[in-house]
Motif scaffolding. Structure first.
Motif, short mmCIF file in Angstrom:
data_model
loop_
_atom_site.label_atom_id
_atom_site.label_comp_id
_atom_site.label_asym_id
_atom_site.label_seq_id
_atom_site.Cartn_x
_atom_site.Cartn_y
_atom_site.Cartn_z
N HIS A 95 0.97 -1.59 -0.01
CA HIS A 95 -0.16 -0.36 0.43
C HIS A 95 1.00 1.09 -0.36
CE1 HIS A 95 -2.89 3.04 1.89
NE2 HIS A 95 -3.91 2.50 0.71
N PRO A 96 0.35 2.05 -1.10
CA PRO A 96 1.45 3.56 -0.55
C PRO A 96 1.64 3.90 0.97
CG PRO A 96 -0.30 3.65 -1.90
CD PRO A 96 -0.75 2.44 -1.36
N LEU A 155 -7.36 -4.87 -2.60
CA LEU A 155 -8.82 -4.58 -2.29
C LEU A 155 -8.93 -3.57 -1.44
CD1 LEU A 155 -10.74 -7.63 -3.26
CD2 LEU A 155 -12.84 -6.20 -1.45
N ASP A 156 -8.83 -2.66 -0.88
CA ASP A 156 -8.36 -1.28 0.19
C ASP A 156 -8.89 -2.00 1.15
OD1 ASP A 156 -6.71 0.33 0.91
OD2 ASP A 156 -8.35 2.32 0.33
N ALA A 157 -8.29 -2.40 2.63
CA ALA A 157 -9.10 -3.35 3.37
C ALA A 157 -8.65 -2.75 5.02
CB ALA A 157 -8.96 -4.64 3.41
N PRO A 158 -9.35 -1.25 5.09
CA PRO A 158 -8.61 -0.38 6.29
C PRO A 158 -9.35 -1.12 7.37
CG PRO A 158 -9.80 0.93 5.20
CD PRO A 158 -9.51 0.17 4.60
N GLY A 159 -8.98 -0.96 8.53
CA GLY A 159 -10.21 -1.61 9.91
C GLY A 159 -8.66 -1.46 10.71
N HIS A 160 -8.19 -2.72 10.61
CA HIS A 160 -7.27 -3.45 11.28
C HIS A 160 -5.64 -2.68 11.02
CE1 HIS A 160 -3.67 -6.21 12.99
NE2 HIS A 160 -2.56 -5.96 12.46
N ALA A 161 -4.80 -1.75 10.29
CA ALA A 161 -3.90 -1.15 9.72
C ALA A 161 -4.88 -0.26 9.02
CB ALA A 161 -2.99 -1.03 9.90
N ARG A 162 -4.52 1.32 8.44
CA ARG A 162 -5.30 2.12 7.77
C ARG A 162 -4.44 1.80 6.11
NH1 ARG A 162 -6.02 6.75 11.30
NH2 ARG A 162 -3.57 7.41 11.01
N HIS A 163 -3.18 0.80 6.02
CA HIS A 163 -2.13 0.57 4.88
C HIS A 163 -2.10 -0.64 4.62
CE1 HIS A 163 0.09 -0.19 8.04
NE2 HIS A 163 0.57 -1.55 7.32
N PHE A 205 -6.03 0.84 14.53
CA PHE A 205 -7.77 0.04 14.50
C PHE A 205 -8.50 1.07 14.43
CE2 PHE A 205 -11.03 -1.99 17.75
CZ PHE A 205 -11.24 -2.76 17.02
N ASP A 206 -9.42 0.90 13.79
CA ASP A 206 -11.04 1.17 13.10
C ASP A 206 -11.82 0.09 13.26
OD1 ASP A 206 -12.72 2.67 12.57
OD2 ASP A 206 -11.82 4.00 11.69
N PRO A 207 -12.94 0.48 14.77
CA PRO A 207 -13.47 -0.62 14.47
C PRO A 207 -15.22 -0.72 12.97
CG PRO A 207 -14.02 0.32 15.86
CD PRO A 207 -12.58 0.73 15.82
N ALA A 208 -14.87 0.53 12.91
CA ALA A 208 -16.23 0.77 12.27
C ALA A 208 -15.71 -0.24 10.38
CB ALA A 208 -16.21 1.90 12.12
N ALA A 209 -14.47 0.51 10.44
CA ALA A 209 -13.64 0.11 9.20
C ALA A 209 -13.36 -1.03 9.43
CB ALA A 209 -12.74 0.97 8.98
N LEU A 210 -13.14 -1.64 10.23
CA LEU A 210 -12.97 -3.20 10.03
C LEU A 210 -14.13 -4.31 10.01
CD1 LEU A 210 -10.66 -5.32 10.24
CD2 LEU A 210 -10.72 -5.21 12.88
#
Ligand code: ZN
Length: 318
Positions: A95-96, A155-163, A205-210
């Motif tokens: 990821h960038p 697939l971009d998959a934030p939540g555990h980490a933004r990248h 960590f970001d629960p909504a994104a995860l």
């Protein structure tokens, strides 16, 4: 001790033997048409084992096309520099937001020392080599990596980490999820059933994104998902509902401890430990309480630290 797990379709997991622990951290390899991709790398200490596993499948280091990182936490990315140095034709796909950390791993190392301490960091990770910029390709949402006549769509998959990114395999429809589909230790398997537990480790960590990332993976209806900790998961639908419930349990527990204070860390640790024990009771995990705590010891500490980072980030925003 079994060090390689073959899942068919050219997909295998090599045990990274992370910090000496078996079946905790997997390095997935995919072989197609004599070419190979490596998905996550464990630490530098695992590079010999990865290359030996590839050699046993007739793949030379010259035929490795990709070293793909789902994210740059060092248990996934620590061995990337070593593998790129030894596989002369491979590019590193990341990821960038992870790229600069691979060009110069010193900040990642400092963050790891802050969590584990100097001595343990050196013992576990060994030397973390930088990756030359010219050999890094950035992976974005919908990026495609071609391996012979097979494709991995990102697939971009934030939540555990933004990248964090996950990969969808065109040949099988399976997904390589890194840490975005939680932890699933084989020691917990019972009567052929597998179980999951979320990882909320620091610092993004970001629960909504995860929740959203888990749902995006499920929407692709994969028959199997490969997680770094550890290996192939069947029945993603059943596991995802446990995962959603456990992500909520973590977030709700942490929000009750929103007020910063000297006891907060200890309370978060106790809270995560309780979630482990509640889940063990609910799912009838067969390990003794002592064995369970031993299996989850590091994750309990890391989940507590990551929840604190999330509370602090949320407080700073409001
Ligand atoms: Zn991670």
């Amino acid at each position: 001790m079994r060090e390689i797990f073959d899942y068919g379709h050219g997909i295998s997991a090599v045990d990274a033997l992370y910090d000496g622990h078996p079946t905790q951290t997997a390095i997935h390899i995919v072989v197609e048409g004599g070419r190979a991709a490596i998905v996550d790398t464990g630490t530098s200490r695992a590079a010999d084992r990865v290359l030996a596993a590839l050699a046993a499948r007739g793949v030379t280091p010259q035929a490795v096309e990709y070293v793909i990182l789902t994210h740059v936490h060092l248990d996934h990315a620590g061995g990337a520099g070593q593998l790129i140095a030894r596989c002369p034709n491979a590019v590193l796909a990341v990821h960038p937001r992870g790229k600069r950390h691979m060009e110069d791993p010193s900040r990642l190392m400092a963050a790891t020392v802050a969590i584990y301490g100097e001595q343990a960091t050196r013992r576990v990770y060994g030397e973390v080599l930088p990756v030359p910029s010219a050999r890094i390709v950035e992976m974005h949402e919908a990026s495609v990596l071609k391996l012979a006549d097979r494709e991995f769509r990102c697939l971009d998959a934030p939540g555990h980490a933004r990248h964090h990114v996950v990969l969808h395999d065109s040949k099988t429809g399976h997904i390589f999820a890194g840490d975005s589909f939680g932890l699933s230790y084989r020691a917990l398997d019972r009567d052929g059933l597998q179980y999951v537990f979320p990882t909320t480790s620091p610092s993004q960590f970001d629960p909504a994104a995860l929740h959203r990332s888990v749902d995006r993976m499920l929407a692709l209806r994969p028959e199997a998902i490969y997680v770094t900790h550890f290996g192939r998961l069947a029945h993603p639908l059943r596991l995802a509902s446990d995962l959603h419930r456990l992500i909520d349990a973590h977030a709700e527990m942490a929000l009750r401890l929103r007020e910063p204070g000297p006891q907060r860390h200890a309370k978060l640790v106790a809270g995560v430990r309780d979630i482990v024990l509640d889940e063990a009771a609910r799912q009838h995990w067969s390990l003794t309480k002592e064995d369970l705590i031993a299996v989850f010891e590091l994750d309990i500490e890391l989940n507590a630290q990551g929840l604190a980072a999330w509370l602090d980030a949320t407080a700073a925003q409001s």
